[in-house]
Design an enzyme around this catalytic site. Structure first.
Site, mmCIF file in Angstrom:
data_model
loop_
_atom_site.group_PDB
_atom_site.id
_atom_site.type_symbol
_atom_site.label_atom_id
_atom_site.label_comp_id
_atom_site.label_asym_id
_atom_site.label_seq_id
_atom_site.Cartn_x
_atom_site.Cartn_y
_atom_site.Cartn_z
ATOM 1 C CG ASP A 136 -1.784 1.226 1.320
ATOM 2 O OD1 ASP A 136 -2.943 1.139 0.876
ATOM 3 O OD2 ASP A 136 -1.322 2.276 1.827
ATOM 4 C CE1 TYR B 282 0.340 7.863 2.577
ATOM 5 C CE2 TYR B 282 0.989 5.632 1.962
ATOM 6 C CZ TYR B 282 0.117 6.496 2.603
ATOM 7 O OH TYR B 282 -0.961 5.970 3.272
ATOM 8 C CE LYS C 152 -3.950 4.712 0.904
ATOM 9 N NZ LYS C 152 -2.504 4.366 0.847
ATOM 10 C CG HIS D 169 -4.885 9.681 0.524
ATOM 11 N ND1 HIS D 169 -3.530 9.818 0.316
ATOM 12 C CD2 HIS D 169 -4.995 9.108 1.742
ATOM 13 C CE1 HIS D 169 -2.866 9.343 1.354
ATOM 14 N NE2 HIS D 169 -3.732 8.914 2.234
#
Length: 261
Positions: free
Chosen positions: A49, A54, A79, A110
């Site tokens: 994931d 990120y 996401k 997200h």
């Protein structure tokens, strides 16, 4: 545990099976991100994931390529940032390039958009899925009311809702609400939402000769809730995946559930 076939899964729409145990990469950066994903795949995790936000999709992609695990054996989730309404196609194209793959297994929104567009962005997700760039689509941090709005407008529920989850957040009505809508529940931050030193977890861990963290992961799995623990420490990565050699009793599950009341 070396094969995805050894892991329990949850059925998603389109005959897609998602592993109940995954590896999270939030706050993983630089070489530690690359090493941790390689270590996770070596330990048997088959769900990885990540997210555009990120900033590590390229590192995750390189780790997947370096792991030697066939792409078809890995379930890749990333996401879409909610503020990228209108830039969905550009965002998934970039995610695929960074990850080094030609499709995702699951693409999530997200967060709910804060300036409207809740349904518009969902329609675009459906369109991109139907074009074959992702096998399934879902959401993250959505309420049941927001999910109902998507269903009412499009006739299609998200395959998954990824939310903060753990024993102290356990809510039977919320679990049942997702089940009634055909939405798989996925929990993140399983340890941050739980006091691992809680005597309830410690006592159960002692009975099974495991750690409280392993009890928490196993609790998710037995509820049929996808769990994505994260770590950059190889020993903890392996330990968090070593949860298939014991089973919690019905009484133990109930005692852990009660931590959320």
């Amino acid at each position: 545990m070396t094969s995805s076939t050894a892991q329990p899964t949850v059925q998603l729409p389109g005959n897609v099976r998602m592993p109940l145990l995954g590896f999270g990469t939030w706050q993983a950066h630089g070489e530690s991100a690359h090493r941790s994903v390689v270590a996770a795949l070596e330990a048997g995790y088959r769900l990885i994931d990540t997210a555009t936000a990120y900033g590590n999709e390229d590192l995750v992609g390189r780790a997947i390529a370096d792991s030697g695990v066939p792409r078809e054996d890995i379930f890749i989730t990333t996401k879409l940032p909610a503020e990228r309404v209108g830039r969905e196609q550009r965002t998934i194209d970039e995610s695929l390039r960074m990850l080094g793959v030609d499709h995702l297994d699951l693409w999530l929104i997200h967060w709910p958009p804060s300036r409207g567009g809740l349904v518009d962005i969902w329609r675009k997700m459906i369109e991109i899925r139907d074009a074959g760039l992702t096998r399934t689509i879902g959401v993250s941090n959505y309420s049941l009311d927001q999910i109902d709005e998507l269903i009412a407008a499009t006739g299609e529920a998200p395959a998954v809702n990824q939310i903060k989850w753990g024993p102290r957040l356990y809510d039977e009505e919320l679990v049942e609400g997702h089940r009634e809508r055909g939405v798989a529940l996925e929990g993140y931050s399983p340890f941050k939402t739980t006091r691992l030193g809680d005597p309830v977890l410690a006592d159960i861990a002692d009975v099974h000769s495991v750690s409280p963290a392993q009890v928490v992961v196993r609790w998710h799995i037995q509820h049929g809730i996808v769990v994505i623990p994260k770590s950059v420490t190889p020993a903890r990565i392996r330990s968090n995946a070593d949860v298939f050699g014991f089973e919690l009793t019905d009484d133990e599950m109930s005692v852990i559930d009660a931590m959320g009341r």
